[in-house]
Design a protein around this motif. Sequence first.
Motif, PDB file in Angstrom:
ATOM      1  N   LEU A 292      -4.849   5.468  -2.763  1.00 46.06           N
ATOM      2  CA  LEU A 292      -4.025   4.410  -2.169  1.00 46.06           C
ATOM      3  C   LEU A 292      -4.068   3.217  -3.127  1.00 46.06           C
ATOM      4  N   HIS A 293      -2.903   2.604  -3.399  1.00 47.52           N
ATOM      5  CA  HIS A 293      -2.908   1.451  -4.315  1.00 47.52           C
ATOM      6  C   HIS A 293      -1.768   0.494  -3.998  1.00 47.52           C
ATOM      7  N   ARG A 294      -1.846  -0.694  -4.549  1.00 44.32           N
ATOM      8  CA  ARG A 294      -0.802  -1.699  -4.349  1.00 44.32           C
ATOM      9  C   ARG A 294      -0.815  -2.700  -5.506  1.00 44.32           C
TER      10      ARG A 294
ATOM     11  N   VAL B 243      -5.681   4.509 -15.987  1.00 48.62           N
ATOM     12  CA  VAL B 243      -5.319   5.801 -15.378  1.00 48.62           C
ATOM     13  C   VAL B 243      -6.232   6.022 -14.169  1.00 48.62           C
ATOM     14  N   TYR B 244      -5.675   6.598 -13.119  1.00 52.40           N
ATOM     15  CA  TYR B 244      -6.437   6.808 -11.882  1.00 52.40           C
ATOM     16  C   TYR B 244      -5.863   8.015 -11.144  1.00 52.40           C
ATOM     17  N   PRO B 245      -6.664   8.607 -10.253  1.00 54.97           N
ATOM     18  CA  PRO B 245      -6.179   9.802  -9.553  1.00 54.97           C
ATOM     19  C   PRO B 245      -4.959   9.457  -8.690  1.00 54.97           C
TER      20      PRO B 245
ATOM     21  N   ASP C 234       0.816  -1.216   0.000  1.00 59.25           N
ATOM     22  CA  ASP C 234       0.000   0.000   0.000  1.00 59.25           C
ATOM     23  C   ASP C 234       0.852   1.270   0.000  1.00 59.25           C
ATOM     24  N   HIS C 235       0.549   2.162  -0.919  1.00 57.33           N
ATOM     25  CA  HIS C 235       1.238   3.459  -0.937  1.00 57.33           C
ATOM     26  C   HIS C 235       0.424   4.454  -1.756  1.00 57.33           C
ATOM     27  N   ILE C 236       0.767   5.710  -1.601  1.00 51.14           N
ATOM     28  CA  ILE C 236       0.247   6.781  -2.459  1.00 51.14           C
ATOM     29  C   ILE C 236       1.454   7.396  -3.151  1.00 51.14           C
ATOM     30  N   ASP C 237       1.351   7.621  -4.458  1.00 50.50           N
ATOM     31  CA  ASP C 237       2.492   8.130  -5.217  1.00 50.50           C
ATOM     32  C   ASP C 237       2.874   9.544  -4.748  1.00 50.50           C
ATOM     33  N   ASN C 238       4.179   9.841  -4.866  1.00 49.99           N
ATOM     34  CA  ASN C 238       4.670  11.177  -4.485  1.00 49.99           C
ATOM     35  C   ASN C 238       3.892  12.278  -5.200  1.00 49.99           C
TER      36      ASN C 238
HETATM   37 NI    NI Z   1       2.353   3.691  -7.113  1.00 53.64          NI
END
Ligand code: NI
Length: 226
Positions: A158-160, A152-154, A95-99
């Motif tokens: 949160l994604h993994r 494509v997504y906002p 799990d993370h959110i991109d910078n």
């Molecule tokens: Ni990512």
Amino acid sequence: MLLSIPDVLTVEQVRHCRAVLDAADWIDGRATAGYQGSKVKDNLQLPEHSPASRELGELILGALERNPLFISAALPAQVYPPLFNRYDGGKNFGDHIDNAVRLIPATGNKIRIDVSATLFLADPDEYEGGELLIEDTYGVHSAKLPAGHMIVYPATSLHRVTPVTRGMRLASFFWIQSMIRNEGQRTLLFDMDTAIQRLNQTGADERALVQLTGSYHNLLRMWAEM
Ligand code: NI
């Protein structure tokens, strides 16, 4: 919005990407992860400045410029040079959110990350696992698309990527600074553009179409930042 964009690359282009990736040298994916991301990231990447990465990146940027659905959905101001990753042998990305902001190494320009993109370069039956799971207020969405298709997504999501337990998952990933920073405004413009295109194809009243198309452009003019 979360959107699948089919056939960003042709079968021949995917085949070419695969041949280049097969012959390339890979490094630890933590090279481009931030502090938080590096704790959960376990994959391989092409070095950002390698000839293979640059050549395939150019090919993808060219394809994006010719893709009306991508342009309508992302309304891109700047696209980060595409990167490439590989997952096999249980590799995954937790799990993370991109910078939020990244430096484009070649130019020294900063780019604000509004939209995240993954372009699949392996077909779903080539590997087990490797789903891209994206959370939004409506729940968790799973993406595992055919080679050449893109999601494509906002970038706020949160994604993994779940562990790849068989075969190899190859993909390109990159980010977009949109002319429309606000996700709600971007979605509204995309919905409006989609409706206008449909009205155009179904022979709607000309005068109403001119007004509606004008309103779309006037909203874009009101909100766009370059
Ligand atoms: Ni990512």
